[in-house]
Write a protein that holds these residues in place. Structure first.
Motif, PDB file in Angstrom:
ATOM      1  N   GLY A  41       5.892   5.280   1.610  1.00 26.49           N
ATOM      2  CA  GLY A  41       5.514   6.658   1.093  1.00 26.49           C
ATOM      3  C   GLY A  41       5.773   7.607   0.861  1.00 26.49           C
ATOM      4  N   LEU A  42       5.149   8.886   0.400  1.00 27.06           N
ATOM      5  CA  LEU A  42       6.109   9.568  -0.607  1.00 27.06           C
ATOM      6  C   LEU A  42       5.890  11.344  -0.280  1.00 27.06           C
ATOM      7  N   GLY A  43       6.664  11.985   0.686  1.00 26.13           N
ATOM      8  CA  GLY A  43       7.079  12.489   1.236  1.00 26.13           C
ATOM      9  C   GLY A  43       8.763  13.625   0.818  1.00 26.13           C
ATOM     10  N   ASP A  44       8.093  14.808   1.318  1.00 23.98           N
ATOM     11  CA  ASP A  44       9.028  16.110   1.149  1.00 23.98           C
ATOM     12  C   ASP A  44       9.835  16.212   2.346  1.00 23.98           C
ATOM     13  N   GLN A  45      11.279  16.009   2.482  1.00 23.69           N
ATOM     14  CA  GLN A  45      11.606  16.482   3.811  1.00 23.69           C
ATOM     15  C   GLN A  45      12.836  18.004   4.375  1.00 23.69           C
ATOM     16  N   GLU A  46      13.083  18.289   2.927  1.00 20.91           N
ATOM     17  CA  GLU A  46      12.914  19.828   3.212  1.00 20.91           C
ATOM     18  C   GLU A  46      11.840  20.806   3.704  1.00 20.91           C
ATOM     19  N   GLY A  47      10.280  20.534   2.441  1.00 24.39           N
ATOM     20  CA  GLY A  47       9.419  21.482   2.691  1.00 24.39           C
ATOM     21  C   GLY A  47       8.176  20.979   3.822  1.00 24.39           C
ATOM     22  N   TYR A  48       8.524  19.990   3.967  1.00 23.36           N
ATOM     23  CA  TYR A  48       7.243  18.944   4.633  1.00 23.36           C
ATOM     24  C   TYR A  48       8.167  18.597   6.285  1.00 23.36           C
TER      25      TYR A  48
ATOM     26  N   LEU B 266       0.920  -1.006   0.169  1.00 25.08           N
ATOM     27  CA  LEU B 266      -0.467   0.023   0.570  1.00 25.08           C
ATOM     28  C   LEU B 266       1.128   1.451   0.262  1.00 25.08           C
ATOM     29  N   GLY B 267       0.087   2.219  -0.793  1.00 25.89           N
ATOM     30  CA  GLY B 267       1.203   3.575  -0.972  1.00 25.89           C
ATOM     31  C   GLY B 267       0.649   4.108  -0.660  1.00 25.89           C
ATOM     32  N   THR B 268       1.261   5.997  -0.670  1.00 31.71           N
ATOM     33  CA  THR B 268       0.230   7.039  -0.488  1.00 31.71           C
ATOM     34  C   THR B 268       1.472   8.027  -0.479  1.00 31.71           C
ATOM     35  N   PRO B 269       0.879   9.547  -1.037  1.00 34.69           N
ATOM     36  CA  PRO B 269       1.435  10.779  -0.544  1.00 34.69           C
ATOM     37  C   PRO B 269       0.828  11.411   1.595  1.00 34.69           C
ATOM     38  N   THR B 270       1.469  12.379   1.063  1.00 31.06           N
ATOM     39  CA  THR B 270       1.210  13.212   2.689  1.00 31.06           C
ATOM     40  C   THR B 270       0.685  14.368   1.740  1.00 31.06           C
ATOM     41  N   LEU B 271      -0.220  14.596   2.097  1.00 34.12           N
ATOM     42  CA  LEU B 271      -0.651  16.133   2.101  1.00 34.12           C
ATOM     43  C   LEU B 271      -0.755  17.038   3.072  1.00 34.12           C
ATOM     44  N   GLY B 272      -1.029  18.351   2.827  1.00 35.15           N
ATOM     45  CA  GLY B 272      -1.326  18.961   3.442  1.00 35.15           C
ATOM     46  C   GLY B 272      -1.217  19.130   5.012  1.00 35.15           C
ATOM     47  N   ASP B 273      -1.594  19.187   6.017  1.00 41.12           N
ATOM     48  CA  ASP B 273      -1.067  18.832   7.134  1.00 41.12           C
ATOM     49  C   ASP B 273      -0.704  17.518   7.628  1.00 41.12           C
ATOM     50  N   GLY B 274       0.079  16.583   7.148  1.00 40.24           N
ATOM     51  CA  GLY B 274       0.487  15.462   7.174  1.00 40.24           C
ATOM     52  C   GLY B 274      -0.858  14.327   7.341  1.00 40.24           C
ATOM     53  N   GLU B 275      -2.145  14.725   6.199  1.00 38.34           N
ATOM     54  CA  GLU B 275      -3.235  13.564   5.959  1.00 38.34           C
ATOM     55  C   GLU B 275      -2.593  13.243   4.872  1.00 38.34           C
ATOM     56  N   LEU B 276      -3.380  11.604   4.767  1.00 34.79           N
ATOM     57  CA  LEU B 276      -3.636  11.441   3.935  1.00 34.79           C
ATOM     58  C   LEU B 276      -4.454  12.193   2.328  1.00 34.79           C
ATOM     59  N   PRO B 277      -4.024  11.589   1.327  1.00 34.39           N
ATOM     60  CA  PRO B 277      -4.626  12.515   0.467  1.00 34.39           C
ATOM     61  C   PRO B 277      -6.214  11.773  -0.420  1.00 34.39           C
ATOM     62  N   GLY B 278      -7.152  13.626  -0.449  1.00 41.09           N
ATOM     63  CA  GLY B 278      -8.094  13.462  -0.502  1.00 41.09           C
ATOM     64  C   GLY B 278      -8.772  14.218  -0.892  1.00 41.09           C
ATOM     65  N   LEU B 279      -9.674  14.477  -0.907  1.00 35.23           N
ATOM     66  CA  LEU B 279     -10.724  15.797  -0.745  1.00 35.23           C
ATOM     67  C   LEU B 279     -10.205  16.649   0.036  1.00 35.23           C
ATOM     68  N   ASP B 280     -10.805  16.151   1.226  1.00 32.65           N
ATOM     69  CA  ASP B 280     -10.538  16.952   2.713  1.00 32.65           C
ATOM     70  C   ASP B 280      -8.986  17.651   2.826  1.00 32.65           C
ATOM     71  N   ALA B 281      -7.827  17.054   1.786  1.00 29.27           N
ATOM     72  CA  ALA B 281      -6.368  17.169   1.684  1.00 29.27           C
ATOM     73  C   ALA B 281      -6.310  18.368   0.888  1.00 29.27           C
ATOM     74  N   GLY B 282      -7.340  18.548  -0.217  1.00 33.26           N
ATOM     75  CA  GLY B 282      -6.941  19.529  -1.148  1.00 33.26           C
ATOM     76  C   GLY B 282      -6.761  18.191  -2.441  1.00 33.26           C
ATOM     77  N   ALA B 283      -6.820  17.288  -2.568  1.00 36.02           N
ATOM     78  CA  ALA B 283      -6.955  16.146  -4.177  1.00 36.02           C
ATOM     79  C   ALA B 283      -7.508  16.992  -4.389  1.00 36.02           C
ATOM     80  N   SER B 284      -7.183  16.515  -6.303  1.00 34.90           N
ATOM     81  CA  SER B 284      -8.503  16.809  -6.736  1.00 34.90           C
ATOM     82  C   SER B 284      -9.491  15.428  -6.953  1.00 34.90           C
ATOM     83  N   ASP B 285      -9.475  14.392  -6.103  1.00 34.23           N
ATOM     84  CA  ASP B 285     -10.167  13.587  -6.433  1.00 34.23           C
ATOM     85  C   ASP B 285     -10.376  12.333  -5.149  1.00 34.23           C
TER      86      ASP B 285
END
Length: 177
Positions: free
Chosen positions: A95-102, A52-71
């Motif tokens: 998991g995918l993430g950005d260690q410098e920006g987040y 199972l794989g996921t990026p981290t969006l927003g404030d440490g959130e799963l991708p989804g509509l509430d996190a600003g994902a497009s779908d």
């Protein structure tokens, strides 16, 4: 030999690309990766070995509509898996993430997948060292290791293939590959 099921959530497509790379590297041992927005609970539960794989969006959130994902993505799908029987299932996470920006919430979304698998009676394999990453904090660590493989396409893309190869060799026996 049973196939490995690969399921991912994505927003920009990077997680999808990593899932496809994993499937290619596993060859006949894995089925084609499936975006969770197109998956059913039965699709997931039919496998004894999962990645199972996921990026981290927003404030440490799963991708989804509430996190600003497009779908829709994991944020909408994960609740459907709550309480389902994962006993006898072996699950590896990435998991995918950005260690410098987040760096203050680096790959935090991974912990949601980890917690669900554990709460549902499954076994998580493929823990990954935090060495080689620079971040302030991550909720996705247990006993000073990430709960799965961590990919930083933004800052360490040149390490992705090597990390994937090393991780896959580590988890193959547990997944029955």
């Amino acid at each position: 030999m049973a196939k490995v099921g690969i399921f991912f959530g994505s927003d920009t497509g990077n997680t999808r690309r990593v899932a496809k790379s994993i499937a290619k590297k596993l060859g006949d041992a894995a089925d084609a990766p499936v975006d969770v927005k197109k998956a059913s609970v039965d699709d997931v539960l039919k496998y004894d070995s999962l990645i199972l794989g996921t990026p981290t969006l927003g404030d440490g959130e799963l991708p989804g509509l509430d996190a600003g994902a497009s779908d829709e993505s994991w944020a909408e799908f994960l609740p459907k898996l709550k309480g389902k029987d994962f006993s006898g299932k072996t699950v590896a996470l990435f998991g995918l993430g950005d260690q410098e920006g987040y760096g203050h919430e680096f790959v935090d979304a991974l912990i949601f997948l980890y917690d669900l698998v554990i709460e549902n009676g499954g076994k998580v394999v493929g823990f990954w060292p935090t060495d080689g990453y620079t971040f302030e904090k991550s909720n996705a660590t247990v006993d000073d290791q990430f709960v799965g493989l961590v990919i930083d396409h933004e800052n360490q893309s040149e390490q992705t293939d090597e990390r994937l190869d090393t991780w896959l060799e580590q988890i193959k026996p547990a997944l029955g590959v």
